[in-house]
Design a protein around this motif. Sequence first.
Motif, PDB file in Angstrom:
ATOM      1  N   UNK A  88     -33.821 -66.996  33.155  1.00  0.00           N
ATOM      2  CA  UNK A  88     -35.265 -66.972  32.970  1.00  0.00           C
ATOM      3  C   UNK A  88     -35.858 -67.922  33.994  1.00  0.00           C
ATOM      4  N   UNK A  89     -36.663 -67.388  34.926  1.00  0.00           N
ATOM      5  CA  UNK A  89     -37.172 -68.182  36.045  1.00  0.00           C
ATOM      6  C   UNK A  89     -38.406 -69.009  35.691  1.00  0.00           C
ATOM      7  N   UNK A  90     -38.955 -68.828  34.492  1.00  0.00           N
ATOM      8  CA  UNK A  90     -40.105 -69.631  34.046  1.00  0.00           C
ATOM      9  C   UNK A  90     -41.284 -69.526  35.009  1.00  0.00           C
ATOM     10  N   UNK A  91     -41.460 -68.358  35.587  1.00  0.00           N
ATOM     11  CA  UNK A  91     -42.569 -68.081  36.504  1.00  0.00           C
ATOM     12  C   UNK A  91     -42.533 -68.928  37.772  1.00  0.00           C
ATOM     13  N   UNK A 116     -22.614 -59.240  36.194  1.00  0.00           N
ATOM     14  CA  UNK A 116     -24.007 -58.886  36.426  1.00  0.00           C
ATOM     15  C   UNK A 116     -24.876 -60.092  36.080  1.00  0.00           C
ATOM     16  N   UNK A 117     -25.812 -60.400  36.970  1.00  0.00           N
ATOM     17  CA  UNK A 117     -26.788 -61.453  36.701  1.00  0.00           C
ATOM     18  C   UNK A 117     -28.178 -60.845  36.802  1.00  0.00           C
ATOM     19  N   UNK A 118     -28.949 -60.974  35.749  1.00  0.00           N
ATOM     20  CA  UNK A 118     -30.329 -60.523  35.768  1.00  0.00           C
ATOM     21  C   UNK A 118     -31.242 -61.741  35.803  1.00  0.00           C
ATOM     22  N   UNK A 119     -32.402 -61.569  36.397  1.00  0.00           N
ATOM     23  CA  UNK A 119     -33.407 -62.631  36.451  1.00  0.00           C
ATOM     24  C   UNK A 119     -34.720 -62.064  35.938  1.00  0.00           C
ATOM     25  N   UNK A 120     -35.346 -62.751  35.009  1.00  0.00           N
ATOM     26  CA  UNK A 120     -36.622 -62.315  34.476  1.00  0.00           C
ATOM     27  C   UNK A 120     -37.690 -63.383  34.613  1.00  0.00           C
ATOM     28  N   UNK A 121     -38.939 -62.989  34.411  1.00  0.00           N
ATOM     29  CA  UNK A 121     -40.095 -63.891  34.553  1.00  0.00           C
ATOM     30  C   UNK A 121     -40.026 -64.633  35.890  1.00  0.00           C
ATOM     31  N   UNK A 122     -39.750 -63.872  36.930  1.00  0.00           N
ATOM     32  CA  UNK A 122     -39.612 -64.455  38.255  1.00  0.00           C
ATOM     33  C   UNK A 122     -40.796 -64.052  39.123  1.00  0.00           C
ATOM     34  N   UNK A 123     -40.743 -64.486  40.385  1.00  0.00           N
ATOM     35  CA  UNK A 123     -41.743 -64.115  41.378  1.00  0.00           C
ATOM     36  C   UNK A 123     -41.001 -63.652  42.631  1.00  0.00           C
ATOM     37  N   UNK A 124     -41.743 -63.306  43.648  1.00  0.00           N
ATOM     38  CA  UNK A 124     -41.172 -62.827  44.907  1.00  0.00           C
ATOM     39  C   UNK A 124     -40.074 -63.783  45.382  1.00  0.00           C
ATOM     40  N   UNK A 125     -38.918 -63.229  45.782  1.00  0.00           N
ATOM     41  CA  UNK A 125     -37.825 -64.113  46.211  1.00  0.00           C
ATOM     42  C   UNK A 125     -37.453 -63.942  47.682  1.00  0.00           C
ATOM     43  N   UNK A 126     -38.339 -63.317  48.460  1.00  0.00           N
ATOM     44  CA  UNK A 126     -38.074 -63.185  49.889  1.00  0.00           C
ATOM     45  C   UNK A 126     -37.109 -62.054  50.171  1.00  0.00           C
TER      46      UNK A 126
END
Length: 362
Positions: A88-91, A116-126
């Motif tokens: 959870x990227x915490x925005x 498998x790794x999922x990421x949520x509540x994230x933003x643009x990562x380049x």
Amino acid sequence: MALEKIAGVRAAARDVEPFVAELFIAAGVNRESAEACARAVVDASSRAYDTHGVRLIPFYMQGLDGGRINKTPSLTVTEKAASAVHVDADDGLGHYASYRAIDEAAKLAEKTGVAVATVGRSTHHGATGVYTRYAATKGFVAIGMTHADAMVIPHGGASAFFGTNPLSFAVPVEGEDPMVLDMATSSIPFNRVGLRRATGQPLPEEVAVDDKGVFTTDANAAVWVAPVGGADFGYKGSGLAGMVDLLCSAFTGMGHGNTLAAFNGPDFAKPIQIGHFFIVLSPAVFQALSAFDARISAFLADLRAQPAKPGQKVYAPSDIEKAEAKQRAVEGIPVDNVTWGALEGFAAKLGVKVPAATADNG
């Protein structure tokens, strides 16, 4: 990959990375996020992924200033199963969460062979290839993807539905830098439209459309981009974009393309909340590393030795970027004048020293 000619400056990556990190820190970003973002964008620019490199810093600054991006995120890592983990990227900045996702998946893959790794509540990562390549430098094979707000027309459509939804694949190669495929499922990433606007260059045919859905080569008239395959075969790009969108949304709880907040505003206060999806494999679990390395090397040697058309050469994925990276290690990374001017403005406002740079006419 066609490299863009950019009029601007060149500066050493070893100087630009800490400069970018200090800009973010001075803007209130915590050190972990700032250093991860700086590392990712400079790595992208060092390897000729200019559309997703240093030129994105003003975009991130806009999100930070508006409140869309959390300056001091607290990541939460949850192991979902023996071979699955969620971050959870915490925005916060997506770069920080994506590096962490690769690290966590790699630890699991060492034991299970695949994770498998999922990421949520994230933003643009380049550039997604930054993270798959990172995994490959640690000895893993990796597949990565992310989705975005609607800016790509579906095949046969007249308005945007998908994001550019990039897909990346990286594999370690004995004796050389990893092989990396990093591609948008659109004909071009929309950042390339922005780059062409900044440099005054026209767009290629059948990669972008105007507000009526008509193909255009005018970067200033382009409002959406087309899927891979163009006018006749865009169903291929549409299919890939849908696959990426579903993996990054349905597995993370995030929305899909045309339900996401617009990356370019005008609302820079509302979080984007996108997802990323990574698969990490450990070759050593499947067969002896010596056999794996030999097969990869044989494949690349055979591919590169294939007959080419007159005046052309057969390249393996990322061969052009590898050659450019060597040149940029000596000459510095190119930054267009518009972006460099913005960086100088941030530096003056935040009290950060600008690194030395030399003029570059592209």
